[in-house]
Scaffold this active site. Sequence first.
Site, PDB file in Angstrom:
ATOM      1  N   ASP A  15      -0.124  -3.086  -9.723  1.00 55.21           N
ATOM      2  CA  ASP A  15       0.969  -2.041 -10.185  1.00 55.21           C
ATOM      3  C   ASP A  15       0.443  -1.215 -11.406  1.00 55.21           C
ATOM      4  OD1 ASP A  15       3.414  -1.091 -10.306  1.00 55.21           O
ATOM      5  OD2 ASP A  15       4.098  -2.783 -11.488  1.00 55.21           O
ATOM      6  N   HIS A  32      -2.998   6.533  -6.913  1.00 52.45           N
ATOM      7  CA  HIS A  32      -3.184   5.607  -5.970  1.00 52.45           C
ATOM      8  C   HIS A  32      -4.821   5.688  -5.657  1.00 52.45           C
ATOM      9  CE1 HIS A  32       0.877   4.522  -5.615  1.00 52.45           C
ATOM     10  NE2 HIS A  32       1.119   5.773  -5.092  1.00 52.45           N
ATOM     11  N   LEU A 126     -16.357 -13.604   1.565  1.00 53.94           N
ATOM     12  CA  LEU A 126     -15.228 -13.370   0.881  1.00 53.94           C
ATOM     13  C   LEU A 126     -14.011 -13.031   2.112  1.00 53.94           C
ATOM     14  CD1 LEU A 126     -12.970 -12.877  -1.598  1.00 53.94           C
ATOM     15  CD2 LEU A 126     -13.600 -10.324  -1.491  1.00 53.94           C
TER      16      LEU A 126
END
Length: 244
Positions: A15, A32, A126
């Site tokens: 956020d 963003h 991962l």
Amino acid sequence: MENTNLPTHVGIIMDGNGRWAKAHGVPRVMGHNAGMQAMKKIVIASSEMGIKYLTVYAFSTENWKRSTEEVSGIFNLIVKYVNSELEELDANNVHINIFGDYSMLPKASVDAIDKMIGRLENNDGLIFNIALNYGGRDEVARSVREIAAQVAAGEKAPEDITEEDISEHLWSGSAHFNVPDVDLIIRTAGDFRISNFLLWQSAYSELAFTNTLWPDFSEEEYTSILENFGSRERRFGGRIGEDK
Ligand code: FPP
């Protein structure tokens, strides 16, 4: 890093991109973009540290309410991310899953995501889950619908439905991507909320909050949050040192 007690599964609510953009006097989409750069670093850092599962909240079922410009800006970033990062993700043995139905995204984004998933399919380092058009309640509702279909088909009796059945049919469940419950959720940018992220899977998660805006989130801060997690005692509703 000296950390023998790493979380198996880390979730991140990224956020603060909008506030970062405002603070820098640039359009929200640039925030963003800066958030995507931060995400790139944290993905590679997670892989290098030996974190097994990382789930990021990239776009929620509620984010459609934002302006068309902002929504399409985020979707374009996905294409950009795939084009610039695919080689490095593959070189790092990263595998990608999408939590959420991304079929209603623009075709260029869907195609980029499919290309990325296909290319990384056999990697087993991962496991990087991108929550995209994702909502925790939506995910539980989907799970319940899948189980209801089994009941309607006579394959299961209502009284036999268990918590494990509900888990199994979530995006993280064994009927989909088979990812364990989240151990640690990190939320940046100062709010103390879960915002519909991994609701079911976070029943016993540790939570870490920081005021840092997501684009400013660094590997150093990530490492220090992980070290702090390593020193916490998790009891899962039981008492320390008591198995029964
Ligand atoms: C929250 O900040 C962030 C988002 C809604 C989008 C997060 C997306 C990225 C980091 C890019 C993802 C890229 C890929 C490739 C998956 P906010 O806009 O709510 O910030 P604010 O609360 O300060 O307004």
